[in-house]
Enzyme design. Structure first.
Site, short mmCIF file in Angstrom:
data_model
loop_
_atom_site.label_atom_id
_atom_site.label_comp_id
_atom_site.label_asym_id
_atom_site.label_seq_id
_atom_site.Cartn_x
_atom_site.Cartn_y
_atom_site.Cartn_z
CG ASP A 2 -2.19 0.89 0.90
OD1 ASP A 2 -2.62 0.96 -0.27
OD2 ASP A 2 -2.72 1.51 1.85
CG ASP B 45 -3.06 -2.37 -3.22
OD1 ASP B 45 -2.20 -3.21 -2.87
OD2 ASP B 45 -3.39 -1.41 -2.50
CG ASP C 225 -12.60 1.88 2.70
OD1 ASP C 225 -12.40 0.71 2.38
OD2 ASP C 225 -13.66 2.50 2.44
#
Length: 351
Positions: free
Chosen positions: A137, A175, A326
């Site tokens: 991330d 991701d 989130d």
């Protein structure tokens, strides 16, 4: 941007306790710690109104395991115990659906074993997410991951051993590929990440009943033309397919179109779509850089199912756990923590 592991150790322990009780195939599992005090088989709330236990969805529609002791199930039971029947009913919209279990960095074998054993006892498939790639991330809300490549390989091996020969569907590293494409992950880490992803696919596929779907972003983030070569380098050929819209909000039709175009470029691989929070589509207000973070006005999407009507779409899944934050934006707690107000809003807005 996807989630963390806060508080999940207790949930894993609860699942292991529930699994130890045992349940025959297709039997209804009770929410741990919430049985009524009158000897009945259901909880009571609001002056004695019976609250049905959390059970499994019909296997033909959704073969994935519903965790009877998930956070949403416990939240719904708590509301019922306090007589808040409206809120309990709203949260049950989440609790009654199979949602993914995100394997944390500690005790991965124990976690994978506990979830897959509990699923097997209910004659269902476990749905797992692996999210521990090094440099995860890019320093954002869900930063972290394994300390280095060797630690990650060992972690994946522990997960695989925990799964054993039980049925499991694994969503691999949300991701991780996208952040190679969009420049978020520094160039110095690219080769190692491709190697780790490809190795993870190969290791997990050594398990006889494990399906692996590599995350491939969403309809609003990069294009199939930018993604297909990175996916090939990440081992998509050996995987069962790829996943789209994980933790995002793009409508199912748009996600399916994106997936079909990407599939054409990676050998016709099938894909799964995360429909957990896409009922009202993406949020377009506020800071453009944080439209994905606890956006207001969103809703739950299609319920998890393998009956999608599209041979390329293996399943609609709830990969992101509805009701988990989130990140610490828009008043929410840190990534991965339960956010009751947001869970209620998602359920309340669902048509």
């Amino acid at each position: 941007m996807y989630g963390s592991y806060s508080g999940r150790g207790a949930r894993v322990r609860a699942v292991l306790r529930a699994g130890a009780v045992g349940a025959s195939a297709g039997a209804v599992l009770l929410v741990a710690g919430c049985s009524s005090g009158d000897g009945g088989g259901a909880d009571r709330g609001d002056g004695g109104t019976e609250v049905p236990p959390i059970g499994q969805r019909p296997k033909a529609e959704a073969p994935y395991w519903v965790n009877p002791d998930g956070t949403a199930a416990r939240q719904a039971a708590g509301y019922a115990d306090r007589g808040e029947t409206v809120n309990a009913g709203l949260i049950r919209k989440i609790a009654e659906q199979p949602v993914a279990e995100w394997i944390g960095p500690d005790t991965p074998r124990t976690q994978a074993k506990g979830f897959t054993e509990a699923a097997a006892k209910a004659d269902r498939d476990a749905l797992l997410v692996l999210y521990n790639i090094p440099h995860r991330d890019c320093g954002q809300f869900s930063k972290g991951g394994a300390s280095d490549g060797n630690a990650y390989r060992a972690w994946v091996d522990e997960v695989a051993q925990g799964i054993g020969d039980r049925r499991a569907t694994v969503i691999l590293e949300p991701d991780a590929v996208l952040h190679l494409v969009d420049g978020c992950t520094p160039e110095a880490y690219h080769e190692e990440r491709y190697d780790l992803l490809k190795g993870a696919v190969e290791r997990l596929k050594r398990q006889p009943a494990t399906s692996v779907y590599v995350d491939a972003g969403n309809a609003g983030w990069q294009s199939p033309d930018a993604l297909f070569e990175p996916l090939q380098r990440a081992g998509i050929a050996a995987a069962d397919g790829f996943a789209v819209n994980v933790s995002n909000f793009y409508p199912t039709d748009a996600s399916a179109d994106f997936g079909r175009r990407l599939s054409e470029k990676v050998g016709g691989k099938p894909f799964v779509i995360d429909t957990s929070r896409n009922g009202n589509g993406p949020y377009t207000g506020g800071d453009p850089g944080e439209t994905w973070c606890n956006p207001p006005g969103r809703a739950l999407g299609e319920a998890p199912t393998t009956d999608t009507g599209d041979p390329l779409v293996t399943a609609y899944l709830w990969v992101k756990r509805p009701g988990e934050s989130d990140g610490d934006c828009k008043g929410g707690p840190k990534a991965g923590e339960w956010y009751a107000e947001y869970a209620l809003e998602l359920a309340r807005n669902t048509k």
